[in-house]
Design a protein around this motif. Sequence first.
Motif, PDB file in Angstrom:
ATOM      1  N   LEU A   1      13.467 -63.031  -4.176  1.00  0.00           N
ATOM      2  CA  LEU A   1      14.163 -61.815  -4.600  1.00  0.00           C
ATOM      3  C   LEU A   1      13.181 -60.780  -5.153  1.00  0.00           C
ATOM      4  O   LEU A   1      13.317 -59.579  -4.891  1.00  0.00           O
ATOM      5  CB  LEU A   1      15.248 -62.142  -5.630  1.00  0.00           C
ATOM      6  N   LYS A   2      12.186 -61.236  -5.899  1.00  0.00           N
ATOM      7  CA  LYS A   2      11.168 -60.315  -6.415  1.00  0.00           C
ATOM      8  C   LYS A   2      10.399 -59.666  -5.263  1.00  0.00           C
ATOM      9  O   LYS A   2      10.092 -58.464  -5.311  1.00  0.00           O
ATOM     10  CB  LYS A   2      10.198 -61.047  -7.343  1.00  0.00           C
ATOM     11  N   ALA A   3      10.090 -60.447  -4.236  1.00  0.00           N
ATOM     12  CA  ALA A   3       9.379 -59.911  -3.077  1.00  0.00           C
ATOM     13  C   ALA A   3      10.241 -58.883  -2.342  1.00  0.00           C
ATOM     14  O   ALA A   3       9.755 -57.817  -1.941  1.00  0.00           O
ATOM     15  CB  ALA A   3       8.973 -61.037  -2.133  1.00  0.00           C
ATOM     16  N   GLN A   4      11.528 -59.192  -2.181  1.00  0.00           N
ATOM     17  CA  GLN A   4      12.436 -58.255  -1.530  1.00  0.00           C
ATOM     18  C   GLN A   4      12.554 -56.967  -2.340  1.00  0.00           C
ATOM     19  O   GLN A   4      12.573 -55.869  -1.773  1.00  0.00           O
ATOM     20  CB  GLN A   4      13.816 -58.876  -1.361  1.00  0.00           C
ATOM     21  N   LEU A   5      12.640 -57.103  -3.645  1.00  0.00           N
ATOM     22  CA  LEU A   5      12.759 -55.941  -4.512  1.00  0.00           C
ATOM     23  C   LEU A   5      11.510 -55.058  -4.405  1.00  0.00           C
ATOM     24  O   LEU A   5      11.610 -53.830  -4.274  1.00  0.00           O
ATOM     25  CB  LEU A   5      12.979 -56.378  -5.965  1.00  0.00           C
ATOM     26  N   ALA A   6      10.345 -55.667  -4.419  1.00  0.00           N
ATOM     27  CA  ALA A   6       9.098 -54.918  -4.287  1.00  0.00           C
ATOM     28  C   ALA A   6       9.040 -54.198  -2.939  1.00  0.00           C
ATOM     29  O   ALA A   6       8.605 -53.045  -2.853  1.00  0.00           O
ATOM     30  CB  ALA A   6       7.901 -55.851  -4.453  1.00  0.00           C
ATOM     31  N   GLU A   7       9.490 -54.877  -1.900  1.00  0.00           N
ATOM     32  CA  GLU A   7       9.495 -54.283  -0.557  1.00  0.00           C
ATOM     33  C   GLU A   7      10.420 -53.060  -0.506  1.00  0.00           C
ATOM     34  O   GLU A   7      10.049 -52.007   0.020  1.00  0.00           O
ATOM     35  CB  GLU A   7       9.944 -55.332   0.462  1.00  0.00           C
ATOM     36  N   LYS A   8      11.613 -53.190  -1.051  1.00  0.00           N
ATOM     37  CA  LYS A   8      12.570 -52.070  -1.041  1.00  0.00           C
ATOM     38  C   LYS A   8      12.076 -50.908  -1.901  1.00  0.00           C
ATOM     39  O   LYS A   8      12.254 -49.746  -1.538  1.00  0.00           O
ATOM     40  CB  LYS A   8      13.956 -52.519  -1.511  1.00  0.00           C
ATOM     41  N   MET A   9      11.443 -51.207  -3.018  1.00  0.00           N
ATOM     42  CA  MET A   9      10.897 -50.146  -3.862  1.00  0.00           C
ATOM     43  C   MET A   9       9.772 -49.409  -3.126  1.00  0.00           C
ATOM     44  O   MET A   9       9.672 -48.179  -3.212  1.00  0.00           O
ATOM     45  CB  MET A   9      10.390 -50.716  -5.190  1.00  0.00           C
ATOM     46  N   ALA A  10       8.951 -50.161  -2.404  1.00  0.00           N
ATOM     47  CA  ALA A  10       7.874 -49.531  -1.627  1.00  0.00           C
ATOM     48  C   ALA A  10       8.467 -48.659  -0.517  1.00  0.00           C
ATOM     49  O   ALA A  10       7.964 -47.560  -0.256  1.00  0.00           O
ATOM     50  CB  ALA A  10       6.962 -50.601  -1.037  1.00  0.00           C
ATOM     51  N   GLU A  11       9.536 -49.141   0.134  1.00  0.00           N
ATOM     52  CA  GLU A  11      10.203 -48.342   1.159  1.00  0.00           C
ATOM     53  C   GLU A  11      10.742 -47.051   0.551  1.00  0.00           C
ATOM     54  O   GLU A  11      10.634 -45.981   1.157  1.00  0.00           O
ATOM     55  CB  GLU A  11      11.362 -49.120   1.778  1.00  0.00           C
ATOM     56  N   LEU A  12      11.325 -47.161  -0.617  1.00  0.00           N
ATOM     57  CA  LEU A  12      11.891 -45.991  -1.284  1.00  0.00           C
ATOM     58  C   LEU A  12      10.793 -44.983  -1.628  1.00  0.00           C
ATOM     59  O   LEU A  12      10.952 -43.776  -1.402  1.00  0.00           O
ATOM     60  CB  LEU A  12      12.648 -46.425  -2.544  1.00  0.00           C
ATOM     61  N   GLN A  13       9.677 -45.460  -2.148  1.00  0.00           N
ATOM     62  CA  GLN A  13       8.564 -44.567  -2.473  1.00  0.00           C
ATOM     63  C   GLN A  13       8.009 -43.903  -1.217  1.00  0.00           C
ATOM     64  O   GLN A  13       7.705 -42.708  -1.220  1.00  0.00           O
ATOM     65  CB  GLN A  13       7.462 -45.326  -3.205  1.00  0.00           C
ATOM     66  N   ALA A  14       7.880 -44.683  -0.128  1.00  0.00           N
ATOM     67  CA  ALA A  14       7.382 -44.124   1.129  1.00  0.00           C
ATOM     68  C   ALA A  14       8.345 -43.082   1.677  1.00  0.00           C
ATOM     69  O   ALA A  14       7.925 -42.033   2.183  1.00  0.00           O
ATOM     70  CB  ALA A  14       7.167 -45.239   2.152  1.00  0.00           C
TER      71      ALA A  14
ATOM     72  N   GLY B   1      19.704 -52.055  -6.062  1.00  0.00           N
ATOM     73  CA  GLY B   1      20.672 -52.481  -7.070  1.00  0.00           C
ATOM     74  C   GLY B   1      21.235 -53.861  -6.783  1.00  0.00           C
ATOM     75  O   GLY B   1      21.383 -54.684  -7.692  1.00  0.00           O
ATOM     76  N   SER B   2      21.540 -54.123  -5.511  1.00  0.00           N
ATOM     77  CA  SER B   2      22.069 -55.441  -5.137  1.00  0.00           C
ATOM     78  C   SER B   2      21.042 -56.539  -5.375  1.00  0.00           C
ATOM     79  O   SER B   2      21.365 -57.604  -5.916  1.00  0.00           O
ATOM     80  CB  SER B   2      22.472 -55.443  -3.661  1.00  0.00           C
ATOM     81  N   ILE B   3      19.814 -56.275  -4.981  1.00  0.00           N
ATOM     82  CA  ILE B   3      18.754 -57.273  -5.171  1.00  0.00           C
ATOM     83  C   ILE B   3      18.495 -57.484  -6.661  1.00  0.00           C
ATOM     84  O   ILE B   3      18.321 -58.619  -7.113  1.00  0.00           O
ATOM     85  CB  ILE B   3      17.469 -56.856  -4.422  1.00  0.00           C
ATOM     86  N   SER B   4      18.501 -56.406  -7.434  1.00  0.00           N
ATOM     87  CA  SER B   4      18.297 -56.523  -8.891  1.00  0.00           C
ATOM     88  C   SER B   4      19.406 -57.353  -9.524  1.00  0.00           C
ATOM     89  O   SER B   4      19.142 -58.192 -10.396  1.00  0.00           O
ATOM     90  CB  SER B   4      18.260 -55.139  -9.538  1.00  0.00           C
ATOM     91  N   GLY B   5      20.636 -57.134  -9.077  1.00  0.00           N
ATOM     92  CA  GLY B   5      21.755 -57.930  -9.591  1.00  0.00           C
ATOM     93  C   GLY B   5      21.606 -59.400  -9.253  1.00  0.00           C
ATOM     94  O   GLY B   5      21.850 -60.276 -10.089  1.00  0.00           O
ATOM     95  N   ALA B   6      21.197 -59.679  -8.009  1.00  0.00           N
ATOM     96  CA  ALA B   6      20.989 -61.065  -7.594  1.00  0.00           C
ATOM     97  C   ALA B   6      19.858 -61.701  -8.398  1.00  0.00           C
ATOM     98  O   ALA B   6      19.940 -62.877  -8.781  1.00  0.00           O
ATOM     99  CB  ALA B   6      20.686 -61.125  -6.092  1.00  0.00           C
ATOM    100  N   LEU B   7      18.821 -60.930  -8.668  1.00  0.00           N
ATOM    101  CA  LEU B   7      17.692 -61.429  -9.462  1.00  0.00           C
ATOM    102  C   LEU B   7      18.131 -61.755 -10.884  1.00  0.00           C
ATOM    103  O   LEU B   7      17.772 -62.800 -11.439  1.00  0.00           O
ATOM    104  CB  LEU B   7      16.560 -60.410  -9.458  1.00  0.00           C
ATOM    105  N   THR B   8      18.949 -60.892 -11.468  1.00  0.00           N
ATOM    106  CA  THR B   8      19.467 -61.133 -12.815  1.00  0.00           C
ATOM    107  C   THR B   8      20.323 -62.397 -12.841  1.00  0.00           C
ATOM    108  O   THR B   8      20.194 -63.232 -13.745  1.00  0.00           O
ATOM    109  CB  THR B   8      20.290 -59.912 -13.291  1.00  0.00           C
ATOM    110  N   THR B   9      21.175 -62.547 -11.835  1.00  0.00           N
ATOM    111  CA  THR B   9      22.038 -63.736 -11.752  1.00  0.00           C
ATOM    112  C   THR B   9      21.209 -65.004 -11.586  1.00  0.00           C
ATOM    113  O   THR B   9      21.466 -66.012 -12.252  1.00  0.00           O
ATOM    114  CB  THR B   9      23.023 -63.585 -10.568  1.00  0.00           C
TER     115      THR B   9
END
Length: 160
Positions: A87-100, A124-132
């Motif tokens: 989940l952390k890897a997915q979150l980092a990937e999506k954040m990088a996509e957003l920045q790009a 947001g979905s990935i962050s929620g899953a990470l929190t859970t």
Amino acid sequence: MRVDVPAVVERSAVTTNSTLATAAVTPVDVSESGAAPAAGAPAEPGLKVTLSAEGLMRSKTESKNSDIDESGLPDAVKQLLKMIRELKAQLAEKMAELQALMAQSDMDDETRQARAQALQTEVGSISGALTTATAELARVMRDQKLSTEQSAAVGSLLNG
């Protein structure tokens, strides 16, 4: 120090799903410093390993979680640690996509805004899953009554 392997060695192995993985080994030159040859320098014989796409996926997955597998922690904790890492890897990937996406200037504002909103929803979905998953890990650790050493290992694996 120079290490030469005098002959080409080829090994084949059949994986669990009967695909064939082959690795060819040719002479290798290892200098004292262990440094690779400089760019533009003539290529010397080296080690060449070829893996299938499935083999590459497996090696990445297995090697990045080998520390978790070898930790000696209960299986439920190991699975949650792997899930959190993914989940952390997915979150980092999506954040990088957003920045790009935000750095792109070749698309109109409406399109960029719509895509950014979609990526923010995914984040947001990935962050929620990470929190859970993190909360579940804490619950499982408490229920399993992990030792201080095991709890420290969990903390180290979460940050590693």
